[in-house]
Structure formats: C-alpha cells, structure tokens
Design a protein around this motif. Structure first.
Motif, PDB file in Angstrom:
ATOM      1  N   GLY A  37       0.943  -1.164   0.083  1.00  0.00           N
ATOM      2  CA  GLY A  37       0.074  -0.021  -0.002  1.00  0.00           C
ATOM      3  C   GLY A  37       0.791   1.155  -0.069  1.00  0.00           C
ATOM      4  N   ALA A  38       0.349   2.402  -0.668  1.00  0.00           N
ATOM      5  CA  ALA A  38       0.771   3.638  -0.533  1.00  0.00           C
ATOM      6  C   ALA A  38      -0.144   4.660  -0.584  1.00  0.00           C
ATOM      7  CB  ALA A  38       1.749   3.733  -1.939  1.00  0.00           C
ATOM      8  N   ASN A  39       0.054   5.831  -0.355  1.00  0.00           N
ATOM      9  CA  ASN A  39      -0.980   7.000  -0.386  1.00  0.00           C
ATOM     10  C   ASN A  39      -1.500   7.037  -1.787  1.00  0.00           C
ATOM     11  OD1 ASN A  39      -2.343   9.378  -0.615  1.00  0.00           O
ATOM     12  ND2 ASN A  39      -1.053  10.553   0.702  1.00  0.00           N
ATOM     13  N   ALA A  40      -2.588   6.720  -2.167  1.00  0.00           N
ATOM     14  CA  ALA A  40      -3.300   6.678  -3.594  1.00  0.00           C
ATOM     15  C   ALA A  40      -3.296   8.075  -4.055  1.00  0.00           C
ATOM     16  CB  ALA A  40      -4.753   6.189  -3.365  1.00  0.00           C
ATOM     17  N   LEU A  41      -3.120   9.039  -3.307  1.00  0.00           N
ATOM     18  CA  LEU A  41      -3.202  10.429  -3.864  1.00  0.00           C
ATOM     19  C   LEU A  41      -1.669  11.013  -4.343  1.00  0.00           C
ATOM     20  CD1 LEU A  41      -6.058  12.063  -1.624  1.00  0.00           C
ATOM     21  CD2 LEU A  41      -6.158  10.919  -4.004  1.00  0.00           C
ATOM     22  N   ASP A  42      -0.682  10.209  -3.905  1.00  0.00           N
ATOM     23  CA  ASP A  42       0.626  10.670  -4.177  1.00  0.00           C
ATOM     24  C   ASP A  42       1.085   9.855  -5.378  1.00  0.00           C
ATOM     25  OD1 ASP A  42       3.718  10.573  -4.126  1.00  0.00           O
ATOM     26  OD2 ASP A  42       3.704  10.942  -2.041  1.00  0.00           O
ATOM     27  N   ALA A  43       0.946  10.242  -6.602  1.00  0.00           N
ATOM     28  CA  ALA A  43       1.575   9.429  -7.739  1.00  0.00           C
ATOM     29  C   ALA A  43       2.900   8.830  -7.727  1.00  0.00           C
ATOM     30  CB  ALA A  43       1.502  10.382  -8.999  1.00  0.00           C
ATOM     31  N   LYS A  48       6.199   3.556  -6.860  1.00  0.00           N
ATOM     32  CA  LYS A  48       6.757   2.641  -5.995  1.00  0.00           C
ATOM     33  C   LYS A  48       6.150   1.182  -5.951  1.00  0.00           C
ATOM     34  CE  LYS A  48       9.219   6.284  -3.463  1.00  0.00           C
ATOM     35  NZ  LYS A  48       9.499   6.728  -2.070  1.00  0.00           N
ATOM     36  N   ILE A  49       4.765   1.177  -5.784  1.00  0.00           N
ATOM     37  CA  ILE A  49       4.182   0.002  -6.008  1.00  0.00           C
ATOM     38  C   ILE A  49       4.409  -0.976  -7.247  1.00  0.00           C
ATOM     39  CG2 ILE A  49       1.930  -1.157  -5.820  1.00  0.00           C
ATOM     40  CD1 ILE A  49       0.810   0.899  -4.012  1.00  0.00           C
ATOM     41  N   PHE A  50       4.146  -0.135  -8.183  1.00  0.00           N
ATOM     42  CA  PHE A  50       4.391  -0.819  -9.544  1.00  0.00           C
ATOM     43  C   PHE A  50       5.944  -1.311  -9.615  1.00  0.00           C
ATOM     44  CE2 PHE A  50       0.524   1.310 -10.392  1.00  0.00           C
ATOM     45  CZ  PHE A  50      -0.006   0.423 -11.398  1.00  0.00           C
ATOM     46  N   ALA A  51       6.752  -0.571  -9.277  1.00  0.00           N
ATOM     47  CA  ALA A  51       8.376  -0.772  -9.256  1.00  0.00           C
ATOM     48  C   ALA A  51       8.578  -2.025  -8.359  1.00  0.00           C
ATOM     49  CB  ALA A  51       9.315   0.406  -8.917  1.00  0.00           C
ATOM     50  N   ALA A  52       7.972  -2.024  -7.349  1.00  0.00           N
ATOM     51  CA  ALA A  52       8.532  -3.041  -6.242  1.00  0.00           C
ATOM     52  C   ALA A  52       7.891  -4.416  -6.600  1.00  0.00           C
ATOM     53  CB  ALA A  52       7.859  -2.799  -4.784  1.00  0.00           C
ATOM     54  N   LYS A  53       6.811  -4.300  -7.366  1.00  0.00           N
ATOM     55  CA  LYS A  53       5.955  -5.398  -7.758  1.00  0.00           C
ATOM     56  C   LYS A  53       6.452  -5.928  -9.053  1.00  0.00           C
ATOM     57  CE  LYS A  53       1.866  -6.471  -6.202  1.00  0.00           C
ATOM     58  NZ  LYS A  53       0.381  -6.382  -5.904  1.00  0.00           N
ATOM     59  N   PRO A  56       2.769  -4.531 -14.338  1.00  0.00           N
ATOM     60  CA  PRO A  56       2.580  -3.812 -15.696  1.00  0.00           C
ATOM     61  C   PRO A  56       1.752  -2.570 -15.476  1.00  0.00           C
ATOM     62  CG  PRO A  56       1.456  -5.896 -15.666  1.00  0.00           C
ATOM     63  CD  PRO A  56       2.218  -5.832 -14.233  1.00  0.00           C
ATOM     64  N   GLY A  57       1.874  -1.661 -16.114  1.00  0.00           N
ATOM     65  CA  GLY A  57       1.069  -0.267 -15.995  1.00  0.00           C
ATOM     66  C   GLY A  57      -0.341  -0.490 -16.605  1.00  0.00           C
ATOM     67  N   ASP A  58      -0.798  -1.624 -17.060  1.00  0.00           N
ATOM     68  CA  ASP A  58      -2.141  -1.814 -17.344  1.00  0.00           C
ATOM     69  C   ASP A  58      -2.857  -2.360 -16.651  1.00  0.00           C
ATOM     70  OD1 ASP A  58      -0.923  -4.254 -18.067  1.00  0.00           O
ATOM     71  OD2 ASP A  58      -1.403  -4.428 -20.022  1.00  0.00           O
ATOM     72  N   ASN A  59      -2.224  -2.693 -15.555  1.00  0.00           N
ATOM     73  CA  ASN A  59      -3.217  -3.447 -14.471  1.00  0.00           C
ATOM     74  C   ASN A  59      -3.462  -2.526 -13.196  1.00  0.00           C
ATOM     75  OD1 ASN A  59      -3.823  -5.465 -12.649  1.00  0.00           O
ATOM     76  ND2 ASN A  59      -2.167  -6.631 -12.766  1.00  0.00           N
ATOM     77  N   PRO A 107      -3.593   8.537 -13.267  1.00  0.00           N
ATOM     78  CA  PRO A 107      -3.753   7.507 -14.161  1.00  0.00           C
ATOM     79  C   PRO A 107      -3.183   5.963 -14.069  1.00  0.00           C
ATOM     80  CG  PRO A 107      -2.790   9.306 -15.015  1.00  0.00           C
ATOM     81  CD  PRO A 107      -2.829   9.561 -13.766  1.00  0.00           C
ATOM     82  N   LEU A 108      -2.028   6.366 -13.079  1.00  0.00           N
ATOM     83  CA  LEU A 108      -1.290   5.048 -12.698  1.00  0.00           C
ATOM     84  C   LEU A 108      -2.370   3.997 -12.079  1.00  0.00           C
ATOM     85  CD1 LEU A 108       2.162   6.560 -11.350  1.00  0.00           C
ATOM     86  CD2 LEU A 108       1.738   5.138 -13.524  1.00  0.00           C
ATOM     87  N   ILE A 109      -2.970   4.602 -10.984  1.00  0.00           N
ATOM     88  CA  ILE A 109      -4.114   4.032 -10.057  1.00  0.00           C
ATOM     89  C   ILE A 109      -4.986   3.112 -11.138  1.00  0.00           C
ATOM     90  CG2 ILE A 109      -5.917   3.680  -8.490  1.00  0.00           C
ATOM     91  CD1 ILE A 109      -3.905   6.333  -7.233  1.00  0.00           C
ATOM     92  N   THR A 110      -5.337   3.886 -12.050  1.00  0.00           N
ATOM     93  CA  THR A 110      -6.583   3.336 -12.777  1.00  0.00           C
ATOM     94  C   THR A 110      -6.235   2.680 -13.980  1.00  0.00           C
ATOM     95  OG1 THR A 110      -7.182   5.392 -14.047  1.00  0.00           O
ATOM     96  CG2 THR A 110      -7.945   5.119 -11.970  1.00  0.00           C
TER      97      THR A 110
END
Length: 135
Positions: A37-43, A48-53, A56-59, A107-110
C-alpha cells in the motif's frame, strides 16, 4: 529499497503511517491477502508499488479506504444508490466497487481507465493502518 519488519503494535502502526504519509510503500494484511500500500493521492508513491512488484502499468490498483468519507477525493460525485446499498451491506469486507474516478486521480492507479476500484477491508490492522496513514 529499505525494508523494516514491523509487528502490528500501536507503535509500529504509527511508524507505518508515517512511512505512508512520507510517500513510502508498506505491506499490510487484509481479510483476503497481504498487499502493498501507498498513499493513493501521491503519484510518486504509487509508482513505487508498480516498481516493487514489477506490476505492468495496464493493471489497475485497488484503493483501500477506512471510511466512506474517504471516497471524496477518489471518485467523481457521490456513489449512486446501488453503490451505496452495496457499501452499506458489505463494507467493511472483501467487496471491491468500481466507481467513476475523480478528475485529479493519478492514471497510474486506474491504468488510464475512467473508473477506480475501491474497497474497505474488514481486517483491523488494515483499517488502523489506513487511519494512521490515510491510504
């Protein structure tokens, strides 16, 4: 990446909340899985979530909240009557709702979609972490 292993003590939850507010990523339990988890309002924190895991950006990610009032910066307008009925019946719990996203949400979140996935877990550690860190 620095790793700290913390037990769910009040002190550790405060530390994890500080990390979240500081743009860091924390692992936490829900009633169904352990997640990052990370602050969803902090792009930058979301990146960092995408990098750690290696995600892919389309998920898209699921945004977790601790109270219905936390929907305001995440969704466009108010939840409709059907969404409200589901929230009342199943939150907190393992139900994810797909709602129209707010304009300013990264848009990273979605994954670039015009919707956002939101849930309110029932796990006490997850809820307390979100209260302290405002995920």
């Amino acid at each position: 990446m620095k790793t700290e292993l913390l037990s769910p003590t009040p002190e550790a939850l405060s530390r994890a909340g500080e990390l979240l507010r500081g743009g860091e990523v924390v692992g936490f339990p829900t009633e169904t899985v352990y997640g990052l988890g990370a602050n969803a309002l902090d792009a930058l924190a979301v990146e960092k979530i995408f990098a750690a895991k290696g995600r892919p950006g389309d998920n898209p990610l699921i945004v977790h909240i601790a109270a219905a009032e936390e929907l305001a910066p995440l969704i466009a307008g108010e939840p409709g009557p059907q969404a409200r009925a589901l929230m009342d019946a199943f939150w907190p719990g393992p139900m994810t709702l797909i709602l129209k996203k707010a304009e300013g949400l990264s848009p990273l979140i979605t994954a670039g979609l015009d919707t956002v996935a939101v849930r309110m877990p029932s796990h006490p550690v997850a809820l307390e972490l979100m209260r302290r860190g405002q995920i």
